[in-house]
Design an enzyme around this catalytic site. Structure first.
Site, PDB file in Angstrom:
ATOM      1  NE  ARG A  55      -1.594  -2.314   2.967  1.00  0.00           N
ATOM      2  CZ  ARG A  55      -1.476  -3.607   2.605  1.00  0.00           C
ATOM      3  NH1 ARG A  55      -2.315  -4.111   1.738  1.00  0.00           N
ATOM      4  NH2 ARG A  55      -0.522  -4.370   3.098  1.00  0.00           N
ATOM      5  CB  THR A  56       3.620   2.486   2.135  1.00  0.00           C
ATOM      6  OG1 THR A  56       2.898   2.220   3.344  1.00  0.00           O
ATOM      7  CG2 THR A  56       4.386   3.789   2.290  1.00  0.00           C
ATOM      8  CE  LYS A  85      27.555  -3.371  -6.238  1.00  0.00           C
ATOM      9  NZ  LYS A  85      27.770  -2.506  -7.417  1.00  0.00           N
ATOM     10  NE  ARG A 106       7.483   0.621   4.837  1.00  0.00           N
ATOM     11  CZ  ARG A 106       6.251   0.117   4.759  1.00  0.00           C
ATOM     12  NH1 ARG A 106       6.076  -1.162   4.463  1.00  0.00           N
ATOM     13  NH2 ARG A 106       5.213   0.889   4.960  1.00  0.00           N
ATOM     14  CG  HIS A 134       4.083   3.901   8.453  1.00  0.00           C
ATOM     15  ND1 HIS A 134       4.229   4.812   7.430  1.00  0.00           N
ATOM     16  CD2 HIS A 134       3.674   2.736   7.874  1.00  0.00           C
ATOM     17  CE1 HIS A 134       3.911   4.222   6.285  1.00  0.00           C
ATOM     18  NE2 HIS A 134       3.583   2.965   6.528  1.00  0.00           N
TER      19      HIS A 134
END
Length: 306
Positions: A55-56, A85, A106, A134
């Site tokens: 959803r986000t 890396k 995120r 959030h």
């Protein structure tokens, strides 16, 4: 960087800003219905997701496309970026901010968005930082409550489930501190209670709240039931997860006890804590809630570019 508008945590918003954002989101509903516009045709959004998202990520990308912009990014940055890396987050952000006009990120680590904003040349939006916050989810949650009830002041809001690792609950609690006569009830197993730092903030703001393990006990009085998933991936051990899993389920029996005007929210995804039989009830607002994420994120994109 100074002068940039970042969205890093819920505490940065006051009542005036929330009212303005919700008014903007309301306008974005019409923009979306009309298929979008070309407000930002030369802007590029980078979506940098170190954790899974449906959803986000999709709503942010859709928001950018609806406003005429373009999107570049990765849905698995832990594997498909130079992090694998050994590159630091700060160096990754320095590079990506040279390629785009906005970064939506995120990350697995609490505070990662603030670290990113400290070195970025473009606005950064926190799309979730571990078990921390959030903020954009909480904004769409609050917008949904405002739309459904026509107000937020004076409501009794129950937050249920994983309240320790549930970052959406933390951010929503902070936002609700901007409103009058709100009462919060935190309902959880003992091993995933609401963190002390969230309670301390509510105490400082004079917000009324209580903690309990009894969901049935507040079924007749709560206006909003904010259900959350028990997040297996965040528990330190299977044993701790088993102590919390399956304890609170919203089903037809609980529905029968709720007020006719009540509303059920869930940040999604769900994993058995709301029975599918609830979906057809008009009080089940979680899919409408997810749709509102598009409008809030369109409004946030516009604010970052204003």
């Amino acid at each position: 960087m100074s002068g940039l508008y970042h969205v890093l945590g819920a505490k940065q918003f006051d009542r005036t800003e929330l009212d303005e954002l919700f008014e903007s989101a309301k306008g974005m509903e019409q923009v979306a219905r009309e298929g979008g516009n070309q407000r930002f045709p030369n802007k590029i959004m980078s979506t940098l997701f170190f954790e899974a998202s449906t959803r986000t990520r999709f709503s942010f990308e859709s928001a950018m496309h609806r406003l005429g912009g373009r999107v570049i990014g990765t849905e698995n940055a832990s594997q498909f970026s130079s992090t694998i890396k050994g590159e630091t987050l700060e160096d990754t952000i320095r590079i990506i901010s040279g390629y785009s006009d906005l970064i939506v990120m995120r990350h697995t680590d609490i505070g990662a968005a603030k670290r990113a904003a400290a070195v970025s040349n473009v606005p950064v939006i926190n799309a979730g930082d571990g078990s921390g916050e959030h903020p954009t989810q909480a904004l769409l949650d609050l917008y949904t409550i405002q739309k459904e009830f026509g107000r937020i002041d004076g409501l009794h809001i129950a937050m249920i489930g994983d309240l320790t690792y549930g970052r959406t609950v933390h951010s929503l609690s902070y936002l609700l501190a901007n409103y009058k006569d709100v009462h919060l009830t935190f309902i959880s197993p003992d091993n995933v209670r609401i963190p002390s730092y969230v309670k301390q903030y509510l105490d400082e703001k004079g917000v009324s709240y209580e903690e309990t393990v009894d969901l049935a006990g507040i079924a007749k009085t709560a206006d909003v039931f904010y259900q959350t998933r028990i997040q297996k991936e965040r528990f330190p051990s299977p044993e701790e997860y088993s102590k919390a899993e399956g304890k609170y389920i919203i089903d037809r029996k609980l529905l029968d006890e709720m007020k006719a005007s009540a509303m059920i929210l869930h940040p999604l995804p769900r994993a058995g804590e709301i029975h599918p039989e609830v979906d057809s009830d008009p009080r089940a607002a979680y899919f409408r809630q997810a749709q509102n994420g598009l409008y809030i994120r369109m409004a946030l994109v516009e604010k970052c570019f204003s």
